[in-house]
Design a protein around this motif. Structure first.
Motif, short mmCIF file in Angstrom:
data_model
loop_
_atom_site.label_atom_id
_atom_site.label_comp_id
_atom_site.label_asym_id
_atom_site.label_seq_id
_atom_site.Cartn_x
_atom_site.Cartn_y
_atom_site.Cartn_z
N ALA A 67 0.73 -1.16 -0.33
CA ALA A 67 0.22 -0.08 0.15
C ALA A 67 1.19 1.03 0.29
O ALA A 67 0.32 2.74 -0.42
N ASN A 68 1.71 1.02 1.02
CA ASN A 68 2.90 1.52 0.96
C ASN A 68 3.54 2.73 -0.66
O ASN A 68 3.23 3.86 -1.34
N LEU A 69 3.90 1.86 -1.66
CA LEU A 69 4.60 1.51 -2.65
C LEU A 69 3.36 2.11 -3.45
O LEU A 69 3.97 2.70 -4.79
N LYS A 70 2.00 2.50 -3.56
CA LYS A 70 1.03 2.19 -4.19
C LYS A 70 0.70 3.70 -4.19
O LYS A 70 0.52 4.80 -5.00
N ASN A 71 0.70 4.27 -2.33
CA ASN A 71 1.16 5.57 -3.13
C ASN A 71 1.71 6.16 -2.79
O ASN A 71 2.08 7.76 -2.24
N GLY A 72 3.48 5.59 -3.37
CA GLY A 72 3.84 6.79 -3.55
C GLY A 72 5.01 6.88 -2.38
O GLY A 72 6.29 7.38 -2.31
N ASN A 73 5.33 6.05 -1.39
CA ASN A 73 6.15 6.43 -0.37
C ASN A 73 7.06 4.96 -0.32
O ASN A 73 6.95 3.80 0.28
N LYS A 74 8.12 4.54 -1.33
CA LYS A 74 9.33 3.27 -1.92
C LYS A 74 10.20 3.24 -0.26
O LYS A 74 10.03 2.03 0.15
#
Length: 242
Positions: free
Chosen positions: A208-215
């Motif tokens: 979810a973080n990845l999809k939200n732009g927080n790699k």
């Protein structure tokens, strides 16, 4: 990158409710029912079924025996037989809430989600604050891809007092499916706060973080999932980090 959609694992346990008749003037059926209940406690389900069957052979309307026999059948994974017994109990309109809840759970275990939803919904007309029925109906709605409906049921279960890592995790997964990633992360946070070893919650929050732009947060979460033994984590980390 491969898209990963984490589904919930619905581990649903039959609600065990046994009927015992109290008083000094117990008849033979009542005593036999209690003896069979003791066999359930000893996990001697086949023996208990024989006892309950003997009771109903002598009295076809002795509902506690049908109900308790359904419990035994469920433990032996004889869902059809269990449902038949609960159908009889329900047809007599006794023990309404418990019988509908258990039948719904059996339908859910058989992946008959629409049938389960129907029973959970009936139960909730009797008791709108039944948090188990709300949570389990949410799971069924999730599996038929009614993600918004699932979120609504999980939210009501939480509102009425259910405070478990499972309900927060399930709500987060449904929000994930609705692509509401910041809200999903919030509920993964709640699940992890209750159960710090819930490896699938770390993994799902990472995605979810990845999809939200927080790699960066995504990598940290997926590494934690890997540390806790989540099998998919290693492969996904390789894809993200390269």
């Amino acid at each position: 990158m491969t898209k990963f959609y984490l589904r919930t694992t619905a581990v649903v346990i039959l609600i065990i409710l046994v009927f015992i008749v109290f008083g000094c003037n117990k008849n033979r059926k009542d005593r036999a029912n209690e003896n069979a209940i003791e066999l359930i406690g000893k996990q001697k389900y086949a023996e208990a079924i024989k006892e309950f069957s003997t009771i109903v052979k002598g009295d076809k309307n002795y509902l506690p025996a049908y109900y308790n026999r359904a419990i035994c059948y469920s433990f032996l994974n004889k869902n059809r037989e269990a449902i038949n017994d609960l159908n009889f109990v329900i047809s007599k309109q006794k023990f309404d809430e418990e019988a509908y809840l258990n039948r719904a759970i059996l339908f859910e275990n058989q992946k008959k989600y629409k049938d389960a939803i129907k029973d959970y919904t009936h139960l909730l007309t009797i008791n709108p604050r039944n948090i188990q029925a709300l949570h389990f109906r949410g799971i069924c709605k999730y599996y038929i891809k009614d993600y918004a409906g699932a979120v609504t049921d999980y939210s009501l279960a939480i509102k009425y007092g259910l405070n478990s890592s499972g309900v927060y995790y399930n709500k987060a997964v449904a929000l994930d499916c609705l692509e509401q990633y910041p809200k999903a992360i919030k509920y993964y946070d709640k699940a992890i706060k209750i159960d710090g070893k819930l490896e699938r919650a770390y993994f799902a929050r990472g995605i979810a973080n990845l999809k939200n732009g927080n790699k960066e947060a995504a990598i940290a979460d997926i590494k934690q999932a890997e540390k806790l033994g989540f099998k998919k984590a290693t492969h996904v980390l390789k894809e993200i980090i390269g």
